[in-house]
Design a protein around this motif. Structure first.
Motif, PDB file in Angstrom:
ATOM      1  N   PRO A   1      84.025  28.621  70.746  1.00 18.46           N
ATOM      2  CA  PRO A   1      82.652  28.137  70.517  1.00 18.46           C
ATOM      3  C   PRO A   1      82.578  26.616  70.379  1.00 18.46           C
ATOM      4  CG  PRO A   1      83.051  30.111  69.236  1.00 18.46           C
ATOM      5  CD  PRO A   1      84.372  29.734  69.852  1.00 18.46           C
ATOM      6  N   GLU A   2      83.606  26.002  69.841  1.00 18.60           N
ATOM      7  CA  GLU A   2      83.593  24.540  69.673  1.00 18.60           C
ATOM      8  C   GLU A   2      83.756  23.797  71.002  1.00 18.60           C
ATOM      9  OE1 GLU A   2      85.490  26.742  68.000  1.00 18.60           O
ATOM     10  OE2 GLU A   2      87.513  25.926  67.601  1.00 18.60           O
ATOM     11  N   ASP A   3      83.992  24.508  72.097  1.00 23.17           N
ATOM     12  CA  ASP A   3      84.010  23.884  73.425  1.00 23.17           C
ATOM     13  C   ASP A   3      82.602  23.752  74.004  1.00 23.17           C
ATOM     14  OD1 ASP A   3      86.963  25.786  74.109  1.00 23.17           O
ATOM     15  OD2 ASP A   3      86.859  23.629  73.636  1.00 23.17           O
ATOM     16  N   THR A   4      81.615  24.322  73.319  1.00 20.43           N
ATOM     17  CA  THR A   4      80.237  24.235  73.788  1.00 20.43           C
ATOM     18  C   THR A   4      79.785  22.783  73.842  1.00 20.43           C
ATOM     19  OG1 THR A   4      79.641  26.415  72.950  1.00 20.43           O
ATOM     20  CG2 THR A   4      77.848  24.833  73.237  1.00 20.43           C
ATOM     21  N   ALA A   5      79.316  22.368  75.008  1.00 22.04           N
ATOM     22  CA  ALA A   5      78.909  20.977  75.211  1.00 22.04           C
ATOM     23  C   ALA A   5      78.376  20.815  76.624  1.00 22.04           C
ATOM     24  CB  ALA A   5      80.096  20.032  75.010  1.00 22.04           C
ATOM     25  N   VAL A   6      77.788  19.661  76.877  1.00 24.24           N
ATOM     26  CA  VAL A   6      77.505  19.251  78.248  1.00 24.24           C
ATOM     27  C   VAL A   6      78.757  18.524  78.748  1.00 24.24           C
ATOM     28  CG1 VAL A   6      76.071  17.858  79.773  1.00 24.24           C
ATOM     29  CG2 VAL A   6      75.034  19.047  77.820  1.00 24.24           C
ATOM     30  N   TYR A   7      79.252  18.960  79.877  1.00 22.01           N
ATOM     31  CA  TYR A   7      80.468  18.394  80.459  1.00 22.01           C
ATOM     32  C   TYR A   7      80.096  17.446  81.592  1.00 22.01           C
ATOM     33  CZ  TYR A   7      83.490  21.418  77.742  1.00 22.01           C
ATOM     34  OH  TYR A   7      84.156  22.031  76.695  1.00 22.01           O
ATOM     35  N   TYR A   8      80.681  16.240  81.548  1.00 20.70           N
ATOM     36  CA  TYR A   8      80.395  15.210  82.532  1.00 20.70           C
ATOM     37  C   TYR A   8      81.653  14.865  83.315  1.00 20.70           C
ATOM     38  CZ  TYR A   8      76.161  14.368  79.783  1.00 20.70           C
ATOM     39  OH  TYR A   8      74.969  14.503  79.123  1.00 20.70           O
ATOM     40  N   CYS A   9      81.493  14.723  84.606  1.00 26.25           N
ATOM     41  CA  CYS A   9      82.536  14.216  85.466  1.00 26.25           C
ATOM     42  C   CYS A   9      82.344  12.711  85.605  1.00 26.25           C
ATOM     43  CB  CYS A   9      82.427  14.904  86.827  1.00 26.25           C
ATOM     44  SG  CYS A   9      83.549  14.309  88.079  1.00 26.25           S
ATOM     45  N   ALA A  10      83.456  11.980  85.704  1.00 26.53           N
ATOM     46  CA  ALA A  10      83.363  10.530  85.816  1.00 26.53           C
ATOM     47  C   ALA A  10      84.437  10.008  86.756  1.00 26.53           C
ATOM     48  CB  ALA A  10      83.509   9.886  84.447  1.00 26.53           C
ATOM     49  N   ALA A  11      84.149   8.877  87.391  1.00 25.02           N
ATOM     50  CA  ALA A  11      85.095   8.241  88.314  1.00 25.02           C
ATOM     51  C   ALA A  11      85.337   6.803  87.891  1.00 25.02           C
ATOM     52  CB  ALA A  11      84.558   8.281  89.739  1.00 25.02           C
ATOM     53  N   ALA A  12      86.616   6.400  87.915  1.00 26.55           N
ATOM     54  CA  ALA A  12      87.000   5.068  87.459  1.00 26.55           C
ATOM     55  C   ALA A  12      87.455   4.208  88.631  1.00 26.55           C
ATOM     56  CB  ALA A  12      88.116   5.176  86.436  1.00 26.55           C
ATOM     57  N   PRO A  13      86.805   3.066  88.855  1.00 29.64           N
ATOM     58  CA  PRO A  13      87.200   2.169  89.936  1.00 29.64           C
ATOM     59  C   PRO A  13      88.188   1.099  89.492  1.00 29.64           C
ATOM     60  CG  PRO A  13      85.143   1.416  89.036  1.00 29.64           C
ATOM     61  CD  PRO A  13      85.557   2.629  88.217  1.00 29.64           C
ATOM     62  N   ARG A  14      88.845   1.312  88.367  1.00 28.51           N
ATOM     63  CA  ARG A  14      89.777   0.310  87.848  1.00 28.51           C
ATOM     64  C   ARG A  14      90.902   0.997  87.098  1.00 28.51           C
ATOM     65  NH1 ARG A  14      85.189   0.002  85.005  1.00 28.51           N
ATOM     66  NH2 ARG A  14      84.527  -1.868  86.129  1.00 28.51           N
ATOM     67  N   LEU A  15      92.020   0.293  87.004  1.00 30.37           N
ATOM     68  CA  LEU A  15      93.119   0.779  86.178  1.00 30.37           C
ATOM     69  C   LEU A  15      92.816   0.487  84.719  1.00 30.37           C
ATOM     70  CD1 LEU A  15      96.180  -0.366  88.307  1.00 30.37           C
ATOM     71  CD2 LEU A  15      95.437   1.980  87.916  1.00 30.37           C
ATOM     72  N   GLY A  16      93.404   1.259  83.838  1.00 32.45           N
ATOM     73  CA  GLY A  16      93.196   1.063  82.413  1.00 32.45           C
ATOM     74  C   GLY A  16      93.612   2.323  81.680  1.00 32.45           C
ATOM     75  N   ASN A  17      93.056   2.519  80.519  1.00 27.77           N
ATOM     76  CA  ASN A  17      93.353   3.708  79.724  1.00 27.77           C
ATOM     77  C   ASN A  17      92.406   4.834  80.155  1.00 27.77           C
ATOM     78  OD1 ASN A  17      93.816   5.671  77.829  1.00 27.77           O
ATOM     79  ND2 ASN A  17      93.886   4.265  76.094  1.00 27.77           N
ATOM     80  N   PRO A  18      92.877   5.855  80.829  1.00 24.20           N
ATOM     81  CA  PRO A  18      91.981   6.870  81.395  1.00 24.20           C
ATOM     82  C   PRO A  18      91.297   7.746  80.358  1.00 24.20           C
ATOM     83  CG  PRO A  18      94.256   7.528  81.696  1.00 24.20           C
ATOM     84  CD  PRO A  18      94.293   6.139  81.151  1.00 24.20           C
ATOM     85  N   VAL A  19      91.664   7.621  79.080  1.00 25.10           N
ATOM     86  CA  VAL A  19      90.975   8.418  78.068  1.00 25.10           C
ATOM     87  C   VAL A  19      89.773   7.658  77.496  1.00 25.10           C
ATOM     88  CG1 VAL A  19      93.173   9.498  77.484  1.00 25.10           C
ATOM     89  CG2 VAL A  19      92.280   7.662  76.027  1.00 25.10           C
ATOM     90  N   ARG A  20      89.597   6.413  77.911  1.00 26.85           N
ATOM     91  CA  ARG A  20      88.518   5.598  77.390  1.00 26.85           C
ATOM     92  C   ARG A  20      87.379   5.491  78.394  1.00 26.85           C
ATOM     93  NH1 ARG A  20      90.146   1.870  73.595  1.00 26.85           N
ATOM     94  NH2 ARG A  20      87.925   1.442  73.406  1.00 26.85           N
ATOM     95  N   GLU A  21      86.159   5.529  77.886  1.00 25.47           N
ATOM     96  CA  GLU A  21      84.986   5.500  78.756  1.00 25.47           C
ATOM     97  C   GLU A  21      84.865   4.198  79.541  1.00 25.47           C
ATOM     98  OE1 GLU A  21      81.958   8.283  76.089  1.00 25.47           O
ATOM     99  OE2 GLU A  21      81.171   6.791  77.505  1.00 25.47           O
TER     100      GLU A  21
END
Length: 124
Positions: free
Chosen positions: A88-108
């Motif tokens: 139940p705690e997985d309930t959420a709106v899930y968003y896909c995102a694309a990164a055009p740069r290198l960096g920390n992939p866990v950060r927005e």
């Protein structure tokens, strides 16, 4: 520009599975990472999983390790999020995102392009 379209959300009982898809179009060659984030009601958006577009290295939030799997099909320009043993705690709106740069992939901050989101609801 990169356009992202998510699909595959829905309602599932606890313990069940869902697979989300994210189809990318546009300047695909500019992508370094693809990621999935989620936002539950009243909470901030959080990282779920990420994958390098070339090479396939994957990254996961601790809360989903061992239950979720991110993968990609470069020929189809599509990223998937297989979600098993849903809670139940997985309930959420899930968003896909694309990164055009290198960096920390866990950060927005590395992600410039976002999909519209797809609702995942897990009932207890």
């Amino acid at each position: 520009q990169v356009q992202l379209v998510e699909s595959g959300g829905g309602l599932v009982q606890a313990g069940g599975s869902l697979r989300l898809s994210c189809a990318a179009s546009g300047r695909i060659f500019s992508i370094y990472y693809m990621g999935w984030f989620r936002q539950a009601p009243g909470k901030e958006r959080e990282f779920v999983a990420g994958i390098m577009w070339n090479g396939g290295r994957t990254y996961y939030a601790d809360s989903v390790k061992g239950r979720f799997t991110i993968s990609r099909d470069n020929a189809k320009n599509t990223v998937y999020l297989q979600m098993n043993s849903l809670k139940p705690e997985d309930t959420a709106v899930y968003y896909c995102a694309a990164a055009p740069r290198l960096g920390n992939p866990v950060r927005e901050y590395v992600y410039d392009y976002w999909g519209q989101g797809t609702q995942v609801t897990v009932s207890s």
